[in-house]
Design an enzyme around this catalytic site. Structure first.
Site: not given
Ligand code: XLS
Ligand code: CA
Ligand code: CA
Length: 437
Positions: A101, A104, A232, A268, A296, A307, A339
């Site tokens: 990202h 990040d 996503e 994901e 992911d 999560d 991830d």
């Protein structure tokens, strides 16, 4: 070059009997499986956020990780240090790709312009690092959920200024992803959802989300970005109702917006299970509708309803997802992005390696099992046989232009059709699958 990982060497394949915890037992990157190198099938990516940015918080406690790039008082210097350590890690663990990202990799400044300068400063350094090391970008994305300006959503915010801010951020991040040769650009909903309908204009919010996606697609074509744009799905977290709940609701949304040929899905594992589906269901649904983009790869915890983003560690959980992916041509431009995060008690530098090694070995072992499963052809043959009558007279008639409810009814009466139930043989098939684990 690296301080943090200086005691750890490049991770090597040592085979199944190795007792060295810093070695691969199944991931042999150049081994040919189903006609291709393992690394080219699996297209592993390390994620920047959980691995280098997350400090080990939970809702009841602060950071537990003690990493040099989390302690400096100069945020840009810290971002540079993080970049060096990240690329050292990529080279040692040998994931050919990474994902990030914008937030990040570089810090926010005191205004947009300053934030933008910070970002492109790091992007330039990153480009050189990528050239030096050969590490590639699987996807870039913008973080439009952490800062408080996004507390009520980004492109679904009641305030158009917030929409505009996110649009600016995404433009920069798409430019950077293109510059770095990224294979994909990901849009995760973040806070695109709502907490209570009491204060929410759902129709307008969804229309604004559609407008945002249209702008992204237009810009992709304008700059000639050749990667895939991916949405996503995730059902909950951070908001109670997320608009991109699962593959089916994303696809319905894309179709209504007329964007189903422009945007695919990044699916994901832990988001699939949070939505009450299995990972293989979400993948098969996307494949059946030609919108599978990338994955992911992680896992949740059956006892915890959130999560947890843990590293995958079970072949039996991955065999059906892999079976569907690899019987449909593999990951193509997509990849397997970890991830996933280590637990907040895993505070040693080695822990980041153990986690990735475990995930990569599990995937490699699953790939080898999938190869056998596909070569033996028992499951595909079974399915083919189960549906074979759709290729015969009645099946073809139903799909023909002449068929109508009346003409089908006439056939039932004239041909004296009396369907006889046939077993679905689930337990037999489960026993077959178990032989490959
Ligand atoms: C969060 C999401 C996020 C996306 C990228 O749950 O998984 O990390 O993959 O924004
Ligand atoms: Ca994700
Ligand atoms: Ca997640």
């Amino acid at each position: 070059m690296s301080d943090y990982f200086k005691n750890i060497n490049e991770i090597k394949f040592e085979g199944e009997n190795s007792t060295n915890p810093l070695s691969f037992r199944f991931y042999d990157e150049n081994k040919i499986v189903m006609g291709k190198k393992m690394k080219d099938h699996l297209r592993f990516a390390t994620c920047y956020w959980h691995t280098f940015t997350w400090p080990g918080l939970d809702p009841f406690g602060g950071p537990t990780f003690d990493r040099p790039w989390m302690t400096s008082s100069d945020p840009l210097k810290m971002a540079e240090m993080k970049l060096n350590e990240a690329f050292d890690f990529f080279q040692k663990i040998k994931t050919p790709f990474f994902c990030f990202h914008d937030r990040d990799i570089s810090p926010e400044g005191s205004n947009y312009k300053e934030t933008q300068n910070n970002f492109f400063h790091i992007i330039d350094l990153m480009e050189s690092k990528m050239e030096e090391t050969g590490t590639q970008l699987l996807w870039g994305t913008a973080n439009a959920f952490s800062h408080k300006r996004y507390m009520s959503g980004a492109s679904t915010n009641p305030d158009p200024e917030v929409f505009a801010y996110k649009a600016a951020q995404v433009k920069d991040c798409m430019d950077a992803t293109k510059k770095l040769g990224g294979s994909n650009y990901v849009l995760w909903g973040g806070r695109e959802g709502y907490e209570t309908i009491l204060n929410t204009n759902m129709k307008l919010e969804m229309d604004n989300l559609r407008r945002f996606l249209e702008l992204v697609v237009e810009y992709k074509h304008k700059i000639g970005f050749s990667g895939q744009i991916l949405l996503e799905p995730k059902p909950h977290e951070p908001t109670k109702h997320q608009y991109d709940f699962d593959s089916a609701s994303c696809l319905a949304f894309l179709r209504k917006a007329g964007l189903e040929n422009e945007i695919k899905l990044n699916i994901e594992a832990n988001h699939a299970t949070l939505s009450g589906h299995s990972f293989e269901h979400e993948i098969s649904y996307a494949i059946a509708n030609e919108v599978l983009g990338s994955l992911d790869i992680n896992r949740g915890d059956t006892l915890l309803g959130w999560d947890t983003d843990q590293f995958p560690n079970s072949v039996s959980e991955l065999i059906l997802p892999f079976y569907h992916i690899f019987s449909n041509g593999g990951l193509k431009q997509g990849g397997l992005n970890f991830d996933a995060k280590i637990r907040r008690q895993s505070i040693d530098p080695e822990d980041l390696f153990y986690a990735h090694i475990g995930g990569m070995d599990t995937c490699a072992k699953t790939l080898l099992a999938t190869e056998k499963l596909l070569n033996d052809n028992i499951l595909p043959e079974y399915i083919k046989k189960r549906y074979q009558n759709w290729g015969k007279d009645l099946g073809s008639f139903i799909h023909s232009k002449e068929a109508s409810l009346e003409s089908i009814q006439n056939k039932v009466i004239d041909d004296n059709i009396e369907p006889k139930p046939r077993s679905g043989n689930q337990e037999y098939l489960e026993n077959i699958l178990n032989k490959y684990l």
